[in-house]
Design an enzyme around this catalytic site. Structure first.
Site, PDB file in Angstrom:
ATOM      1  N   GLU A  95       0.805  -1.228   0.000  1.00 60.30           N
ATOM      2  CA  GLU A  95       0.000   0.000   0.000  1.00 60.30           C
ATOM      3  C   GLU A  95       0.834   1.273   0.000  1.00 60.30           C
ATOM      4  O   GLU A  95       0.429   2.281  -0.585  1.00 60.30           O
ATOM      5  CB  GLU A  95      -0.938   0.006   1.219  1.00 60.30           C
ATOM      6  CG  GLU A  95      -2.019  -1.048   1.198  1.00 60.30           C
ATOM      7  CD  GLU A  95      -3.069  -0.798   0.117  1.00 60.30           C
ATOM      8  OE1 GLU A  95      -3.175   0.342  -0.376  1.00 60.30           O
ATOM      9  OE2 GLU A  95      -3.763  -1.765  -0.240  1.00 60.30           O
ATOM     10  N   SER A 366     -49.002 -11.520  49.915  1.00 56.49           N
ATOM     11  CA  SER A 366     -48.420 -11.669  51.256  1.00 56.49           C
ATOM     12  C   SER A 366     -46.915 -11.488  51.309  1.00 56.49           C
ATOM     13  O   SER A 366     -46.334 -11.453  52.405  1.00 56.49           O
ATOM     14  CB  SER A 366     -48.781 -13.051  51.822  1.00 56.49           C
ATOM     15  OG  SER A 366     -50.174 -13.128  52.064  1.00 56.49           O
TER      16      SER A 366
END
Length: 687
Positions: A95, A366
């Site tokens: 590159e 409860s």
């Protein structure tokens, strides 16, 4: 026209002077402009590197449980030192050979590209360096225009002036596109080879290095022939650059590569409701926006225990098998820290993402009574306080309204029972009488101490859990009992780091002593009575159906309404709440429907704590143990057929002996000695 006429009539010397003058002005302007551009780039400072990256969620053991990314793009950032050297060498070689030498631009490549473009009459050849490509990936579109090129050049200048070559190279390798939704070398290595970026062979590295030039054209999965030709070019380039030997290149060329095509892991199947709760915490409590989650590459470390989560899901799947429409929610937390260990918000996230563990509000029945009885302890009650359990109609303050609560299946003692029995048997009459005696507003105040934030009302039925609360809310409130009276907040996230490991958030744990430690322990002992059949009376203790499954000390309370079934309980290291019911509020008629919550809770607690230490609840110094007769709460004698060790705050323990079964010889002797002492002192005072 006048300008050209003057120029035409000018002498040769005048023309030369004119060309020199304007040439100097043009060159000076160019130099000044370039210097100004450099100064501007320097003044603007380093550009913000907003690189879209995949955010990852981790469980408490470090395993990955989920990902958040943008449009199915997989992006992971790894430091340069964790990228294989062959990848780095191959990328630079193909590159940008001069990467380490230039300052962002390669004049020779630019000149060559310009010449090619002029010959073709269009933009046909690129001369971009790695720095330029990185700038393009970060900030710009990929359109081939001169305007975009100028913008790219300016960003490149800023990058080169602000970051080192290694930083630029690291950024490039983590952002370049390798095809198949993979951005960055780590994602590519995982997708193509099922490896990490630092574990690639030379053949694999050079194959990957060739893909970015044309991700579709050079993909070894789509076009292996094209990819191999590109790999050969890269290997030859590396040999020419002296990076590898020719023999090594030939071996890499012949290397047989295996492509695993690792698809994105289906991590969303792991604790989806827990992940939903994490996302809500990130947005509502930590104020992390959606963009940061989708693009930020964050690492989010959660409190999830994968083993406990698996036990929770398996238990629910295998305990609810006859009813497809009934729903459930489960929350398990460490009461000492608030860390949420497991969470289930429904039976199938794909069918319903509604998170019942944190979004639903249902009447707790409860399970609300422990808050009432803690309030009673604060106002002079003890576990032995007797109240008569019988059908009762209460006249309300308006003098007109009547309230007539009922016990389950209309069963009553029709006699006095203790508070310990009232909680274990879940006697509603005892609870309502206590609430009215204390004043319902006191129960509201107590519930808020425990962290109940849902709206409550100072009404008699609040003692029976008539007002809706959340599963997470109620479970965390029970954790106060388990934690010796200290309240902690639920915790889903322990730490967040950015893609480079910098800590952005770390949980700071804290707790507040909101209730008395001694009374908290007494309440815990009272809730162990849920599973203690020594407290059986006119009915069985409510935990008798699951007591056989429990192998360690546990405390808890069940609860039910016509539409809801609950079980909440704990050990010293884990508190769990379970709710079962229908989303639409349909009544629970089947005995299985009402029993699901208890069985799920029991099986989960045993499975989740398997191989964990068996811990006892810590007894504070201000609490004493007393052996009592559970039928009347008085001190037990040798004649009592059933006895139970019960705990009291010092100074509140019973002093009277049980006389229901005759007075034992031992007690008679104690009474005789007491009378003798009284007689002795009476004689002295008389004298």
């Amino acid at each position: 026209m006048k300008f050209w006429k003057i120029l035409k009539e000018a002498t040769k010397e005048q023309k030369i002077r004119w060309i020199k003058k304007w040439g100097a002005i043009t060159f000076g302007s160019f130099v000044l402009g370039f210097i100004g551009l450099l100064l501007l780039a320097k003044l603007m400072g380093p550009p913000e590197l907003l690189v879209p990256q995949t955010t990852t969620l981790y469980a408490a053991d470090g395993s990955k449980i989920g990902e958040i990314n943008n449009k199915a793009q997989n992006r992971y950032w790894v430091p340069l030192k964790k990228i294989d050297k062959d990848v780095i060498d191959a990328t630079i070689s193909i590159e940008d050979k001069s990467f380490r030498k230039h300052h962002g631009f390669d004049p020779k490549r630019i000149a060559g590209a310009l010449l090619a473009d002029v010959k073709a009459g269009a933009k046909v050849q690129g001369a971009s360096t790695i720095s330029q490509q990185y700038a393009r990936n970060l900030f710009l579109t990929h359109e081939k225009t001169w305007r975009r090129k100028l913008q790219e050049a300016f960003y490149t200048m800023r990058l080169e002036m602000s970051y080192s070559k290694d930083e630029i190279l690291e950024g490039y390798l983590n952002t370049i596109y390798y095809g198949h939704g993979s951005y960055g070398i780590q994602s590519a290595a995982r997708y193509y080879y099922g490896k990490n970026a630092d574990d690639l062979t030379l053949g694999e590295a050079t194959m990957l290095a060739g893909i970015p030039k044309g991700p579709s054209y050079y993909s070894p999965i789509y076009n292996e022939d094209h990819a191999k030709k590109r790999q050969d070019i890269i290997l030859t380039s590396m040999v020419d650059d002296g990076l590898i030997k020719k023999e090594t290149a030939l071996q890499a060329e012949k290397e047989k590569l295996h492509y695993v095509r690792e698809e994105k892991e289906k991590v969303t199947a792991i604790a989806p409701y827990f992940q939903d709760a994490v996302m809500r915490t990130l947005k509502s409590e930590l104020n992390i926006n959606a963009n940061s989650l989708q693009f930020g590459g964050l690492n989010i470390y959660t409190t999830l225990d994968p083993n406990m989560q698996a036990v929770a899901e398996h238990t629910i799947e295998n305990r609810i098998i006859d009813n497809e429409k009934i729903q459930t929610a489960l929350v398990a937390m460490d009461p000492r820290t608030g860390n949420v260990k497991a969470l289930v918000g429904g039976r199938d996230f794909e069918k319903s993402s509604f998170n019942r563990a944190i979004q639903a509000k249902r009447a707790p029945g409860s399970t609300f009574k422990p808050f009432l009885y803690y309030t009673a302890l604060e106002h002079g009650y003890t576990p032995s306080t007797p109240i008569k359990s019988e059908p009762t109609t209460f006249a309300m303050a308006d003098g007109v309204t009547e309230y007539k609560p009922k016990n389950f299946k209309n069963r009553y003692a029709n006699d006095f029972i203790t508070m310990a029995q009232a909680l274990a048997l879940s006697d509603n009459i005892y609870a309502v009488k206590t609430n009215l005696y204390l004043g319902p507003e006191k129960l509201v105040k107590t519930a808020k101490k425990f962290g109940i934030k849902s709206p409550l009302a100072s009404i008699p039925s609040l003692a029976l859990g008539s007002k809706s609360v959340g599963v997470m809310e109620l479970t965390n409130a029970y954790g106060v009992f388990a934690n010796g009276g200290k309240k902690v907040d639920p915790v889903f996230i322990t730490k967040i780091t950015d893609s480079k490991g910098k800590v952005l958030y770390k949980k700071e744990y804290k707790s507040d002593q909101v209730i008395d430690e001694n009374k908290a322990f007494v309440m815990t002992d009272l809730m162990t009575g849920t599973f203690d059949e020594k407290l059986n009376d006119y009915t069985s203790v409510t935990g008798s159906s699951i007591n056989q499954y429990l192998t360690r000390p546990m405390a808890g309370k069940s609860g039910s309404t016509p539409t809801d079934s609950w079980m909440v309980g704990y050990t010293p290291q884990l508190v769990t709440g379970v709710w079962v019911g229908y989303d639409e509020g349909k009544e629970l008629h089947d005995i299985n429907d009402t029993g699901y919550s208890k069985r799920i809770w029991a099986y989960f607690m045993e499975g989740a704590l398997k191989n964990k230490p068996i811990l006892s609840f810590h007894q504070p110094k201000g609490v004493v143990a007393v052996t009592i007769d559970p039928t009347d709460g008085k001190l037990a004698t040798d004649s009592c057929p059933v006895t139970r060790i019960s705990y009291y705050e010092k100074g509140t323990e019973p002093v009277d002996y049980c006389d229901e079964h005759g007075v034992s010889k031992k007690v008679k002797e104690k009474l005789k000695k007491t009378e003798e002492k009284k007689g002795f002192f009476n004689r002295i005072f008389s004298w």
